[in-house]
Motif scaffolding. Structure first.
Motif, PDB file in Angstrom:
ATOM      1  N   TYR A   1      -7.825  -1.713   3.173  1.00  0.00           N
ATOM      2  CA  TYR A   1      -7.375  -0.638   2.280  1.00  0.00           C
ATOM      3  C   TYR A   1      -8.384  -0.405   1.151  1.00  0.00           C
ATOM      4  CZ  TYR A   1      -2.849   0.007   4.503  1.00  0.00           C
ATOM      5  OH  TYR A   1      -1.860   0.318   5.397  1.00  0.00           O
TER       6      TYR A   1
ATOM      7  N   ARG B   1      -2.954   6.147  -1.502  1.00  0.00           N
ATOM      8  CA  ARG B   1      -2.636   4.980  -0.662  1.00  0.00           C
ATOM      9  C   ARG B   1      -2.022   3.856  -1.487  1.00  0.00           C
ATOM     10  NH1 ARG B   1      -7.691   5.700   2.420  1.00  0.00           N
ATOM     11  NH2 ARG B   1      -7.056   6.595   4.408  1.00  0.00           N
TER      12      ARG B   1
ATOM     13  N   ILE C   1      -6.216   2.547   9.724  1.00  0.00           N
ATOM     14  CA  ILE C   1      -5.329   2.984   8.647  1.00  0.00           C
ATOM     15  C   ILE C   1      -5.052   4.482   8.726  1.00  0.00           C
ATOM     16  CG2 ILE C   1      -5.134   3.250   6.143  1.00  0.00           C
ATOM     17  CD1 ILE C   1      -6.786   0.691   5.877  1.00  0.00           C
TER      18      ILE C   1
ATOM     19  N   HIS D   1       1.095  -3.151   7.751  1.00  0.00           N
ATOM     20  CA  HIS D   1       0.199  -4.200   7.284  1.00  0.00           C
ATOM     21  C   HIS D   1       0.082  -5.324   8.290  1.00  0.00           C
ATOM     22  CE1 HIS D   1      -2.025  -5.293   3.722  1.00  0.00           C
ATOM     23  NE2 HIS D   1      -1.618  -6.514   3.819  1.00  0.00           N
TER      24      HIS D   1
ATOM     25  N   LYS E   1       3.662   0.779   3.563  1.00  0.00           N
ATOM     26  CA  LYS E   1       2.459   0.755   4.422  1.00  0.00           C
ATOM     27  C   LYS E   1       2.549  -0.293   5.521  1.00  0.00           C
ATOM     28  CE  LYS E   1      -0.134   0.287   0.599  1.00  0.00           C
ATOM     29  NZ  LYS E   1      -1.287   0.190  -0.309  1.00  0.00           N
TER      30      LYS E   1
END
Lengths: 253, 162
Positions: A137, B137, B115, B162, B160
């Motif tokens: 991320y 995000r 992602i 993960h 999110k």
């Protein structure tokens, strides 16, 4: 040869320091972000890094066996006793400077933790597997912004290019191996960072091309942090970061 | 301290009522943070894992576990483990549905490599439309992203993958 626990202690401390110092830098953006969502994003990254630092510091303290806690390691050392890469202590500068630093660091970390997750040391492997998910991320955030700023306005383009160029001299250190790395590499505990350099460089080049930016030209590479020799910026940062614990030792909420 | 009369299952069942401090409609068991319980002569050891390394809720969860067990007459220690790394794949379908009703879009894909692909089709928890877009995000907690729905115009949070 130094004792294996001592080597692992140093390795864990370095990884903790990299996360901890970058975390503090990013937290300096709190309430200063260019807009609310980005303020949250940068401080979210800082939070991940605090968690990571805590994990590596805890392990370091355990290996040292002197009954210290992660807080002792974070707040009770002097500048020369920190071993983070110079790159992560560089000041935030403008937003492009921060993004350039994030790009160099997060792409490196992506490849680094992808290797460390196969470490023969269970704790390093577990922390790396966990960290890797978060780093994906962080990398996506840095890549998106690099493209947006590079391929943005004339001003954002040159600011981004200037940031990439001026931080370049601090990236050489990411790929240095010293006796600690080499000893631990032989035991399949540490990562061979020299082997990561080509992948890192290719990845950065790919992003910069998309962002219409140029790769910085090779220049003198600054070094020293693995021996505790830092830029002038770290001391100032520690003065701010450690003030409370130094002035009021063991202060609690 | 009486431990012998309780099995691991009893303790797990007891702990399964502890709510996540950030998203109180789901429990720490449903979200996958409660990993195991070890009962020995030394007492009860509860094993938990963080969703994110820096999750600030861990301290509260640890305190909640200790307090609940103390209420039932047990002393417990709580151990934090990182392996295996937490994933949204552990979240039950019931938990995802509760989350959606609460107004948070649950993770749709399994632990993702890509992602961008995982973010492509997030349904709005209010109106169900998939015409949504990412605002950021990073949201109010590490585990959530900010979205907005282009159909009903409502902003919402997405948990999110993960």
């Amino acid at each position: 040869m130094a004792d294996l626990n001592e080597l692992k202690y140093t390795y864990s401390l370095r990884l903790g320091d990299d996360a901890w110092i970058l975390s503090h830098r990013l937290s300096e953006w709190c309430s200063n972000g260019p807009f609310l969502e980005e303020d949250l994003a940068l401080t979210n990254l800082a939070l991940d890094l605090i968690g990571r630092a805590q994990g590596f510091y805890k392990y370091a303290a355990e290996l040292e066996g002197k009954g210290k806690t992660e807080d002792d390691l974070a707040y009770r050392r002097n500048e020369r006793q920190y071993f983070n890469h110079l790159l992560v202590e560089m000041p935030n500068g403008n937003f492009a400077d921060t993004i350039a630093r994030q790009l160099y660091v997060s792409v490196f970390e992506y490849y680094f933790f992808n290797e460390l997750k196969n470490s023969s040391d269970e704790t390093f492997a577990a922390l790396a597997a966990k960290t890797l998910k978060e780093v994906k991320y962080h990398m996506a955030h840095a890549v998106d912004w690099t493209i947006r700023l590079g391929d943005g306005t004339e001003e954002s383009h040159w600011k981004m290019q200037r940031a990439l160029d001026s931080l370049w001299m601090y990236t050489g250190e990411l790929f240095e191996m010293d006796e600690v790395d080499n000893e631990l590499l032989q035991q399949c505990i540490a990562v061979d960072v020299i082997a990561l350099k080509a992948k890192w460089q290719e990845h950065i080049e790919r992003v910069l091309k998309q962002a219409t930016l140029k790769q910085a030209e090779d220049a003198y590479m600054q070094t020293g942090s693995r021996k505790g020799i830092h830029t002038e910026h770290l001391g100032h940062m520690l003065g701010d970061m450690q003030y409370l614990q130094r002035a009021y030792p063991d202060a609690k909420w | 301290m009486v431990v012998a009369d309780k099995t691991k299952e009893d303790i797990l069942k007891l702990l399964s009522q502890i709510a996540d401090p950030e998203i109180p409609v789901v429990t720490i068991q449903e979200i996958g943070m409660l990993r195991d319980v070890n009962i020995s002569d030394d007492g009860i050891e509860v094993i938990i894992t963080p969703t994110y390394t820096g999750c600030p809720a861990m301290g509260i969860i640890e305190a909640d576990i200790k307090a609940l067990l103390h209420e039932h007459g047990y002393d417990a220690t709580v151990k934090l483990v990182y392996n295996p790394a937490w994933t949204t794949d552990w979240m039950t379908d019931e938990a995802k549905e509760k989350m959606r009703k609460y107004g948070i879009a649950p993770p749709t894909h399994s632990s993702c490599g890509d992602i961008a692909a995982a973010e492509a089709e997030i349904a709005c928890p209010q109106c169900g439309s998939k015409n949504t877009e990412v605002v950021s995000r990073f949201g109010a907690t590490a585990c959530k992203a900010l979205y907005k729905c282009n159909s009903c115009k409502e902003p919402f949070e997405y948990f999110k993958c993960h």
